[in-house]
Design a protein around this motif. Structure first.
Motif, PDB file in Angstrom:
ATOM      1  N   TYR A   4     -10.594 -21.560   8.982  1.00 32.12           N
ATOM      2  CA  TYR A   4     -10.835 -20.248   8.404  1.00 32.12           C
ATOM      3  C   TYR A   4     -10.432 -20.292   6.932  1.00 32.12           C
ATOM      4  O   TYR A   4      -9.358 -20.765   6.589  1.00 32.12           O
ATOM      5  CB  TYR A   4     -10.022 -19.190   9.155  1.00 32.12           C
ATOM      6  CG  TYR A   4     -10.160 -17.795   8.614  1.00 32.12           C
ATOM      7  CD1 TYR A   4     -11.405 -17.184   8.535  1.00 32.12           C
ATOM      8  CD2 TYR A   4      -9.048 -17.079   8.199  1.00 32.12           C
ATOM      9  CE1 TYR A   4     -11.537 -15.893   8.044  1.00 32.12           C
ATOM     10  CE2 TYR A   4      -9.168 -15.784   7.711  1.00 32.12           C
ATOM     11  CZ  TYR A   4     -10.416 -15.200   7.640  1.00 32.12           C
ATOM     12  OH  TYR A   4     -10.541 -13.926   7.153  1.00 32.12           O
ATOM     13  N   ASN A   6     -10.488 -17.515   4.612  1.00 34.78           N
ATOM     14  CA  ASN A   6      -9.989 -16.234   4.117  1.00 34.78           C
ATOM     15  C   ASN A   6     -10.260 -15.930   2.647  1.00 34.78           C
ATOM     16  O   ASN A   6      -9.411 -16.134   1.785  1.00 34.78           O
ATOM     17  CB  ASN A   6      -8.495 -16.094   4.404  1.00 34.78           C
ATOM     18  CG  ASN A   6      -8.016 -14.680   4.149  1.00 34.78           C
ATOM     19  OD1 ASN A   6      -8.773 -13.743   4.301  1.00 34.78           O
ATOM     20  ND2 ASN A   6      -6.775 -14.532   3.749  1.00 34.78           N
ATOM     21  N   LYS A   7     -11.442 -15.435   2.363  1.00 35.20           N
ATOM     22  CA  LYS A   7     -11.808 -14.914   1.038  1.00 35.20           C
ATOM     23  C   LYS A   7     -11.737 -15.955  -0.080  1.00 35.20           C
ATOM     24  O   LYS A   7     -11.563 -15.593  -1.236  1.00 35.20           O
ATOM     25  CB  LYS A   7     -10.940 -13.705   0.683  1.00 35.20           C
ATOM     26  CG  LYS A   7     -11.019 -12.587   1.696  1.00 35.20           C
ATOM     27  CD  LYS A   7     -10.111 -11.441   1.346  1.00 35.20           C
ATOM     28  CE  LYS A   7     -10.125 -10.400   2.442  1.00 35.20           C
ATOM     29  NZ  LYS A   7      -9.198  -9.321   2.187  1.00 35.20           N
ATOM     30  N   GLY A  36     -13.353  -8.138   4.274  1.00 32.51           N
ATOM     31  CA  GLY A  36     -12.873  -8.646   5.559  1.00 32.51           C
ATOM     32  C   GLY A  36     -13.832  -8.454   6.715  1.00 32.51           C
ATOM     33  O   GLY A  36     -13.472  -8.714   7.862  1.00 32.51           O
ATOM     34  N   GLY A  39     -16.479 -13.355   7.856  1.00 37.73           N
ATOM     35  CA  GLY A  39     -15.527 -14.460   7.774  1.00 37.73           C
ATOM     36  C   GLY A  39     -16.137 -15.691   7.143  1.00 37.73           C
ATOM     37  O   GLY A  39     -17.345 -15.929   7.244  1.00 37.73           O
TER      38      GLY A  39
END
Length: 123
Positions: A4, A6-7, A36, A39
């Motif tokens: 992942y 995350n931004k 958010g 993903g």
């Protein structure tokens, strides 16, 4: 392996080539990731390294964008994770006939609407 991101701004930029036919959608993707709702992930294996953006829509995992090398084996890996999460399919839209053709190796079902092809693959 799936990670992942995350931004991560660099990961978002890696997806830009997937949006070359629809640059306004790329701006929307950036907003959705930062909010958010979408993903970002990186899938890495022996014969693939791709960045994906996606979201859960009902019982399907909708791919906003995929970019990198080895898309077909990466989608096989993603399929396993989507199934483990309890979803029933992976879906995506493309403006590129060659992308739809490439994804047929994954036994996708296709539906055309104008210049866009909706692809869906059961997991």
């Amino acid at each position: 392996m799936i990670e992942y991101l995350n931004k991560c701004p660099k990961a978002i930029e890696r997806l830009k080539p997937a949006f070359r036919a629809c640059l306004k959608d790329f701006d929307t993707l950036k907003r959705e990731v930062m909010a958010g709702r979408v993903g970002l992930y990186e899938l890495i294996g022996d014969n693939y390294h791709v960045t994906i953006a996606g979201e859960v829509v009902g019982r399907s995992y909708f791919l906003w964008g995929v970019s990198g090398k080895g898309v077909v084996p990466a989608m096989r890996e993603l399929k396993r994770h989507v199934k483990e999460a309890g979803m029933t399919s992976i879906s995506a839209d493309t403006h590129f006939p060659l992308v739809a053709r490439l994804c047929r190796r994954l036994n996708t079902k296709e539906c055309k609407s104008g210049s866009v092809t909706r692809m869906e693959m059961g997991v």
